[in-house]
Enzyme design. Sequence first.
Site, short mmCIF file in Angstrom:
data_model
loop_
_atom_site.label_atom_id
_atom_site.label_comp_id
_atom_site.label_asym_id
_atom_site.label_seq_id
_atom_site.Cartn_x
_atom_site.Cartn_y
_atom_site.Cartn_z
N TYR A 1 -32.87 -1.41 6.06
CA TYR A 1 -33.67 -1.88 4.93
C TYR A 1 -34.66 -0.82 4.47
CZ TYR A 1 -36.68 -4.89 2.10
OH TYR A 1 -37.41 -5.43 1.06
N SER B 1 -40.45 -2.02 -1.48
CA SER B 1 -41.07 -2.63 -0.31
C SER B 1 -42.10 -1.69 0.29
CB SER B 1 -40.01 -2.95 0.73
OG SER B 1 -40.59 -3.30 1.98
#
Length: 258
Positions: A162, A149
């Site tokens: 995350y 990401s």
Amino acid sequence: MTPATASAEASESAEFAGKSALVTGAARGVGKETVALLYARGARVVAVDLRPDITTLPDEFPGVLAMCGDITQEETAARAVQSALDTFGGLDILVNNAGRTLNKPITETTAEDWDAVMAVNARGAFFCTREAFRAMKNRGGGAIVSTGSYTCTVALPEGAAYSASKGALAQLTKVLAVEGGPLGIRANIVAAGVIETDFLDTIRSDSRAYLASFADVQPLGRVAQPEEIAEVLCFLASPRSSFITGAVVAADGGFTAV
């Protein structure tokens, strides 16, 4: 179409011929698109997902070996890799795509929240990578590619668990590149931007507005489609990227360039 273009397309369509791959998080979204591309280009694929509907994948892609399993468990990772060895005779490609996300302020993130995200994004990827690395070492090489990401390189609010998990995966990738280089094993990670998938609808009631907010601030003016990220994953798994390893490859529509 020129002869050169036709030859290039034919070569690409068979670039994974004779290769076997393992894809996690393969039931939908980026994972399913990655299976589709690998399959179309000649690979034999083991597809793993926690969702029971993964078992219907061979209906679309005959010959794909579908497994329902939880990659946060060591035995699932071992079973998936062993299935590739038993069925296809080896493992050449691992795509760590299974993931879990969370948007919460740090003060509201519980230990259970943290552990749940880390279990999939870091622990599960580690288990699959360790088993695949062993198989690739014995085979004389391979490619490990992970879906990361943009949050592994930049920070956004409410992304503690995350971002930390994807940062861990990025650093694991670099270690793999260093350890794997002499063994012919390459490792890379795609720092993906926001992707339009039905998964987002399951975690955000404002998913449409959320997507639009990201589209507005990216140079390309839109978010990614799953097949676009799958193309980058397949490129990094292919011989076309033979001199790329240890890289964090941005596929975020220019978001981190702003």
